[in-house]
Design an enzyme around this catalytic site. Structure first.
Site, PDB file in Angstrom:
ATOM      1  N   TYR A 149       0.753  -1.292  -0.089  1.00 56.61           N
ATOM      2  CA  TYR A 149       0.093   0.131  -0.013  1.00 56.61           C
ATOM      3  C   TYR A 149       0.963   1.164  -0.125  1.00 56.61           C
ATOM      4  O   TYR A 149       0.613   2.108  -0.588  1.00 56.61           O
ATOM      5  CB  TYR A 149      -0.846   0.062   1.212  1.00 56.61           C
ATOM      6  N   LYS A 153       1.061   4.141  -3.109  1.00 50.91           N
ATOM      7  CA  LYS A 153       0.825   5.571  -3.151  1.00 50.91           C
ATOM      8  C   LYS A 153       1.797   6.579  -3.325  1.00 50.91           C
ATOM      9  O   LYS A 153       1.698   7.757  -3.973  1.00 50.91           O
ATOM     10  CB  LYS A 153       0.060   5.934  -1.676  1.00 50.91           C
TER      11      LYS A 153
HETATM   12  N1  NAP Z   1     -10.170   5.306   4.447  1.00 50.72           N
HETATM   13  C1  NAP Z   1      -8.742   5.862   4.729  1.00 50.72           C
HETATM   14  O1  NAP Z   1      -8.652   6.197   5.721  1.00 50.72           O
HETATM   15  C2  NAP Z   1      -8.074   6.161   3.523  1.00 50.72           C
HETATM   16  C3  NAP Z   1      -6.829   6.976   3.662  1.00 50.72           C
HETATM   17  C4  NAP Z   1      -6.050   7.547   2.745  1.00 50.72           C
HETATM   18  C5  NAP Z   1      -6.196   7.135   1.339  1.00 50.72           C
HETATM   19  N2  NAP Z   1      -7.581   6.428   0.993  1.00 50.72           N
HETATM   20  C6  NAP Z   1      -7.813   6.068  -0.089  1.00 50.72           C
HETATM   21  O2  NAP Z   1      -9.218   6.391  -0.934  1.00 50.72           O
HETATM   22  C7  NAP Z   1      -9.556   5.474  -1.528  1.00 50.72           C
HETATM   23  C8  NAP Z   1     -11.151   4.881  -1.140  1.00 50.72           C
HETATM   24  O3  NAP Z   1     -10.662   4.288   0.106  1.00 50.72           O
HETATM   25  P1  NAP Z   1     -12.008   3.849   0.931  1.00 50.72           P
HETATM   26  O4  NAP Z   1     -11.316   4.051   2.488  1.00 50.72           O
HETATM   27  O5  NAP Z   1     -13.294   4.475   0.556  1.00 50.72           O
HETATM   28  O6  NAP Z   1     -11.986   2.373   0.982  1.00 50.72           O
HETATM   29  P2  NAP Z   1     -13.287   1.102   0.459  1.00 50.72           P
HETATM   30  O7  NAP Z   1     -14.370   1.627   1.440  1.00 50.72           O
HETATM   31  O8  NAP Z   1     -12.693   0.085   0.927  1.00 50.72           O
HETATM   32  O9  NAP Z   1     -13.671   1.316  -0.864  1.00 50.72           O
HETATM   33  C9  NAP Z   1     -12.763   1.283  -1.903  1.00 50.72           C
HETATM   34  C10 NAP Z   1     -13.414   1.029  -3.370  1.00 50.72           C
HETATM   35  O10 NAP Z   1     -12.605   0.856  -4.298  1.00 50.72           O
HETATM   36  C11 NAP Z   1     -13.335  -0.372  -5.109  1.00 50.72           C
HETATM   37  N3  NAP Z   1     -12.367  -1.095  -5.888  1.00 50.72           N
HETATM   38  C12 NAP Z   1     -11.340  -1.910  -5.378  1.00 50.72           C
HETATM   39  N4  NAP Z   1     -10.781  -2.610  -6.423  1.00 50.72           N
HETATM   40  C13 NAP Z   1     -11.328  -2.004  -7.505  1.00 50.72           C
HETATM   41  C14 NAP Z   1     -11.215  -2.456  -8.978  1.00 50.72           C
HETATM   42  N5  NAP Z   1     -10.280  -3.308  -9.430  1.00 50.72           N
HETATM   43  N6  NAP Z   1     -12.020  -1.657  -9.863  1.00 50.72           N
HETATM   44  C15 NAP Z   1     -12.953  -0.732  -9.233  1.00 50.72           C
HETATM   45  N7  NAP Z   1     -13.053  -0.419  -7.959  1.00 50.72           N
HETATM   46  C16 NAP Z   1     -12.364  -1.220  -7.084  1.00 50.72           C
HETATM   47  C17 NAP Z   1     -13.956  -1.023  -4.090  1.00 50.72           C
HETATM   48  O11 NAP Z   1     -15.054  -1.982  -4.894  1.00 50.72           O
HETATM   49  P3  NAP Z   1     -15.673  -3.298  -4.232  1.00 50.72           P
HETATM   50  O12 NAP Z   1     -16.756  -2.759  -3.382  1.00 50.72           O
HETATM   51  O13 NAP Z   1     -16.250  -3.801  -5.411  1.00 50.72           O
HETATM   52  O14 NAP Z   1     -14.562  -3.888  -3.562  1.00 50.72           O
HETATM   53  C18 NAP Z   1     -14.706   0.048  -3.200  1.00 50.72           C
HETATM   54  O15 NAP Z   1     -16.011   0.767  -3.971  1.00 50.72           O
HETATM   55  C19 NAP Z   1      -8.428   4.413  -1.779  1.00 50.72           C
HETATM   56  O16 NAP Z   1      -7.730   4.851  -2.949  1.00 50.72           O
HETATM   57  C20 NAP Z   1      -7.670   4.505  -0.623  1.00 50.72           C
HETATM   58  O17 NAP Z   1      -6.450   4.055  -0.680  1.00 50.72           O
HETATM   59  C21 NAP Z   1      -8.298   6.055   2.118  1.00 50.72           C
END
Ligand code: NAP
Length: 224
Positions: A149, A153
């Site tokens: 991860y 990034k």
């Molecule tokens: N949450 C945090 O604290 C945090 C912090 C920093 C950065 N981020 C970044 O923010 C973004 C969103 O994260 P989140 O926290 O909202 O995570 P999440 O709730 O796990 O959502 C991730 C989303 O990405 C989708 N996904 C995964 N693989 C995919 C693929 N091959 N094609 C299309 N969609 C795909 C998932 O779909 P499915 O439902 O089908 O699995 C889900 O809709 C990510 O890039 C993450 O790295 C998050």
């Protein structure tokens, strides 16, 4: 700017980005790899479902061919591969999977959408990065020891800078949403997904004289 696409938008931060863009009156395509989850989220938000698996070239090609305009692309889809991929015990298959989604998927989707974004008078690209990808901050104890991860990034940040350099008419930036409670971290984050969405919405709707090639959170620029 009237039309936006958010990848990985059936839940979490992506879903909240969709909600906030719909609230601003935009036509929003809600990208999701699973049709059932995507259709439901689109119906809940007033967005249009677009089947899009960022690791599947045929899905990306179909999605791009189905759009006739695009002003804002938000590359939000991301996975962690778990946080157990530390030095000395990395699961290389998992590292590859994470890069496939978080880095190669972004390049593939962005390249497929570039002709539409170039045709827009106000093209914007936002890559959902993370503060953990900051090389400047990486030596601190808060950064997880994941060889999947964390470097994915950092690589995404480099990808962002290169697109910004080659596409000076677009605004291309990386966003950090902060630590938000989503499925990604078993809801351990202290911010809401809606709070995390705000920086992506801000960067996606920048004025023409807004920054490009930068890395931002709610508090401003983040050190690379
Ligand atoms: N949450 C945090 O604290 C945090 C912090 C920093 C950065 N981020 C970044 O923010 C973004 C969103 O994260 P989140 O926290 O909202 O995570 P999440 O709730 O796990 O959502 C991730 C989303 O990405 C989708 N996904 C995964 N693989 C995919 C693929 N091959 N094609 C299309 N969609 C795909 C998932 O779909 P499915 O439902 O089908 O699995 C889900 O809709 C990510 O890039 C993450 O790295 C998050």
């Amino acid at each position: 700017m009237t039309t936006a696409l958010v990848t990985g938008a059936n839940k979490g931060i992506g879903l909240e980005i969709v909600r906030q863009l719909v609230d601003r009156g935009l036509t929003v395509y809600l990208g999701a790899r699973d049709a059932e989850r995507g259709e439901k989220a689109a119906a809940d938000t007033g967005a249009r479902f677009l089947q899009l698996d960022v690791t599947d070239p045929a899905s990306i090609e179909r999605a791009a061919a189905s759009l006739d305009r695009l002003d804002i692309l938000i590359n939000n889809a991301g996975i962690t591969g778990g946080m157990m991929n530390g030095p000395g015990h990395a699961d290389l298959a998992s590292v590859r999977d994470v890069f496939n989604t978080n880095v190669f998927g972004v390049i593939a989707v962005t390249d497929a959408m570039l002709p539409l974004l170039r045709a827009s008078a106000h093209g914007r690209i936002v890559n959902m990065s993370s503060g953990v990808g900051s090389l400047a901050g990486m030596a601190t104890s808060q950064t997880p020891d994941s060889l999947a991860y964390v470097p994915s990034k950092t690589a995404l940040n480099a990808v962002t800078v290169l697109y910004a350099k080659v596409e000076p008419n677009l605004r291309v930036n990386a966003a950090c949403p902060g630590y938000c409670a989503t499925d990604l971290n078993n809801h351990a984050g202290h911010r809401t997904a809606a709070q995390g969405a705000a920086i992506a919405v801000h960067l996606g709707t920048l004025d023409d004289d807004g920054p490009t090639g930068g890395f931002f959170d709610d508090n401003g620029a983040i050190a690379w």
